[in-house]
Design a protein around this motif. Structure first.
Motif, PDB file in Angstrom:
ATOM      1  N   GLU A 118     -15.030  -3.046   5.675  1.00 47.16           N
ATOM      2  CA  GLU A 118     -15.470  -3.269   4.381  1.00 47.16           C
ATOM      3  C   GLU A 118     -14.695  -2.541   3.296  1.00 47.16           C
ATOM      4  O   GLU A 118     -15.255  -2.701   2.222  1.00 47.16           O
ATOM      5  CB  GLU A 118     -17.030  -2.514   4.673  1.00 47.16           C
ATOM      6  CG  GLU A 118     -17.130  -1.035   4.956  1.00 47.16           C
ATOM      7  CD  GLU A 118     -17.101  -0.825   6.348  1.00 47.16           C
ATOM      8  OE1 GLU A 118     -17.802   0.320   6.630  1.00 47.16           O
ATOM      9  OE2 GLU A 118     -16.718  -1.678   7.391  1.00 47.16           O
ATOM     10  N   PHE A 119     -13.882  -1.691   3.613  1.00 48.37           N
ATOM     11  CA  PHE A 119     -13.096  -1.066   2.525  1.00 48.37           C
ATOM     12  C   PHE A 119     -11.765  -1.554   2.507  1.00 48.37           C
ATOM     13  O   PHE A 119     -10.914  -1.089   1.795  1.00 48.37           O
ATOM     14  CB  PHE A 119     -12.784   0.478   2.990  1.00 48.37           C
ATOM     15  CG  PHE A 119     -14.370   1.331   2.637  1.00 48.37           C
ATOM     16  CD1 PHE A 119     -15.192   1.052   1.643  1.00 48.37           C
ATOM     17  CD2 PHE A 119     -14.709   1.828   3.937  1.00 48.37           C
ATOM     18  CE1 PHE A 119     -16.259   1.608   1.577  1.00 48.37           C
ATOM     19  CE2 PHE A 119     -15.951   2.441   3.803  1.00 48.37           C
ATOM     20  CZ  PHE A 119     -16.573   2.616   2.844  1.00 48.37           C
ATOM     21  N   ASP A 120     -11.432  -2.549   3.143  1.00 48.75           N
ATOM     22  CA  ASP A 120     -10.116  -3.334   3.255  1.00 48.75           C
ATOM     23  C   ASP A 120     -10.006  -4.175   2.328  1.00 48.75           C
ATOM     24  O   ASP A 120     -10.383  -5.586   2.331  1.00 48.75           O
ATOM     25  CB  ASP A 120      -9.726  -3.694   4.767  1.00 48.75           C
ATOM     26  CG  ASP A 120      -8.177  -4.154   5.060  1.00 48.75           C
ATOM     27  OD1 ASP A 120      -7.795  -4.199   4.063  1.00 48.75           O
ATOM     28  OD2 ASP A 120      -7.972  -4.704   6.018  1.00 48.75           O
ATOM     29  N   VAL A 121      -9.415  -3.966   1.112  1.00 44.43           N
ATOM     30  CA  VAL A 121      -9.429  -4.893  -0.082  1.00 44.43           C
ATOM     31  C   VAL A 121      -8.401  -5.889   0.036  1.00 44.43           C
ATOM     32  O   VAL A 121      -8.455  -7.117  -0.519  1.00 44.43           O
ATOM     33  CB  VAL A 121      -9.081  -4.110  -1.172  1.00 44.43           C
ATOM     34  CG1 VAL A 121     -10.244  -3.184  -1.751  1.00 44.43           C
ATOM     35  CG2 VAL A 121      -7.617  -3.525  -1.266  1.00 44.43           C
ATOM     36  N   PHE A 122      -7.565  -5.740   1.128  1.00 41.17           N
ATOM     37  CA  PHE A 122      -6.354  -6.935   1.323  1.00 41.17           C
ATOM     38  C   PHE A 122      -7.185  -8.064   2.046  1.00 41.17           C
ATOM     39  O   PHE A 122      -6.573  -9.039   2.245  1.00 41.17           O
ATOM     40  CB  PHE A 122      -5.422  -6.384   2.208  1.00 41.17           C
ATOM     41  CG  PHE A 122      -4.691  -5.184   1.461  1.00 41.17           C
ATOM     42  CD1 PHE A 122      -3.672  -5.478   0.338  1.00 41.17           C
ATOM     43  CD2 PHE A 122      -4.783  -3.968   1.613  1.00 41.17           C
ATOM     44  CE1 PHE A 122      -3.123  -4.399  -0.502  1.00 41.17           C
ATOM     45  CE2 PHE A 122      -4.228  -2.904   1.036  1.00 41.17           C
ATOM     46  CZ  PHE A 122      -3.416  -3.422   0.126  1.00 41.17           C
ATOM     47  N   ARG A 123      -8.291  -7.995   2.711  1.00 40.08           N
ATOM     48  CA  ARG A 123      -8.813  -8.963   3.359  1.00 40.08           C
ATOM     49  C   ARG A 123     -10.064  -9.595   2.676  1.00 40.08           C
ATOM     50  O   ARG A 123     -10.969 -10.290   3.250  1.00 40.08           O
ATOM     51  CB  ARG A 123      -9.475  -8.406   4.906  1.00 40.08           C
ATOM     52  CG  ARG A 123      -8.259  -8.383   5.856  1.00 40.08           C
ATOM     53  CD  ARG A 123      -8.672  -8.186   7.274  1.00 40.08           C
ATOM     54  NE  ARG A 123      -9.179  -6.939   7.508  1.00 40.08           N
ATOM     55  CZ  ARG A 123      -9.387  -6.740   8.587  1.00 40.08           C
ATOM     56  NH1 ARG A 123      -9.615  -7.448   9.758  1.00 40.08           N
ATOM     57  NH2 ARG A 123      -9.613  -5.170   8.971  1.00 40.08           N
ATOM     58  N   LYS A 124     -10.026  -9.160   1.381  1.00 39.40           N
ATOM     59  CA  LYS A 124     -11.460  -9.635   0.535  1.00 39.40           C
ATOM     60  C   LYS A 124     -10.960 -10.681  -0.334  1.00 39.40           C
ATOM     61  O   LYS A 124      -9.736 -10.978  -0.512  1.00 39.40           O
ATOM     62  CB  LYS A 124     -12.059  -8.625  -0.245  1.00 39.40           C
ATOM     63  CG  LYS A 124     -12.757  -7.472   0.570  1.00 39.40           C
ATOM     64  CD  LYS A 124     -13.340  -6.420  -0.342  1.00 39.40           C
ATOM     65  CE  LYS A 124     -14.091  -5.462   0.749  1.00 39.40           C
ATOM     66  NZ  LYS A 124     -14.923  -4.676  -0.243  1.00 39.40           N
TER      67      LYS A 124
END
Length: 254
Positions: free
Chosen positions: A248-254
């Motif tokens: 949920e904190f991995d901005v590279f997968r959003k």
């Protein structure tokens, strides 16, 4: 402060069933190196996978239609792509000659960490099935033999978002907390650190990688001595999980 790195040069080619801890013990004796409290052993993951018989026979794999489609997109051998997908939880991105996946361990990296180098033709080595356990077993064996407190880190070579080139990365550890939380400490001007967390195991892995190399250096194990924070980070229960960013904190997968 002085940090010393020793590349162990007498490590033989490893085969299934070999005892890595025993091999390290014998090599240290040959090189007249006695383990000391605070020593950290960095071990290339390929060595662990080979000793544990963790091979993939690429030619025996049967790619699915979906695999063949992905292989055309990234221009890779469909059988290798099949191996990559079998070692993954999910595909994160597909690019030219690589597939970024989340591995079964929870690591986000290229090609599920599968390595075709330094292994016999037609074979590939995936990451060890349980790198933390492998590190723990090696550490406990050597600590029992030497009565010294040490740490063991299993390393891989991985790329990084927004950066070119590969770097040594920790994928398993035992005897040391891989993450140094420095929140609350003061900087040179007395200001309290608010967000500082140091991926210590990765930094040690990157240092060791300079000696391990990426080609025919033949140094799969490096001993690091003199890491001043060893006592502070000493932890026989922690594995690599503190370094894994929650999805949920991995901005590279959003």
């Amino acid at each position: 402060m002085t940090l010393k790195l020793y590349g162990l040069k007498e490590i033989p080619l490893v085969k299934k069933g070999d005892n890595i801890a025993k091999i390290i013990e014998e090599d240290l004796e040959k090189e007249n190196i006695a383990l000391e409290d605070g020593d950290i052993l960095l071990i290339a993951e390929t060595l662990i996978s080979k000793a544990e018989g963790n091979y993939i026979k690429i030619d025996e794999l049967e790619p699915s239609e979906e695999t063949i489609k992905i292989a055309k997109e990234c221009k890779k051998d469909p059988k290798l792509v099949e191996a990559i997908l079998q070692e993954s939880n999910e595909i994160v991105a597909v690019g030219p000659n690589f597939i970024v996946t989340e591995t079964k361990h929870g690591f986000v990296c290229a090609n599920s960490g599968i390595d075709e180098s330094n292994v016999e033709e037609g074979l590939a080595t995936p990451m060890p099935k349980n790198p933390d356990l492998s590190a723990k077993e090696i550490r406990e064996y050597l600590e029992e033999k030497t009565e010294k407190e040490i740490a063991v880190i299993i390393t891989d070579t991985q790329g990084r978002a927004f950066r070119v080139g590969a770097i040594g990365t920790a994928i398993g550890c035992s005897g040391i907390n891989p993450l140094w939380v420095r929140i609350g400490e003061e900087d040179l001007f007395g200001r309290a650190l608010e967000t500082t967390e140091v991926a210590t195991a990765d930094e040690l892995a990157a240092a060791a990688s300079l000696l391990m190399g990426q080609a025919n250096e033949g140094i799969p194990i490096v001993l690091i001595r003199g890491f001043a924070a060893f006592d502070h980070l000493r932890d026989t229960e922690a594995g690599i999980k503190p370094l894994l960013r929650p999805k949920e904190f991995d901005v590279f997968r959003k």
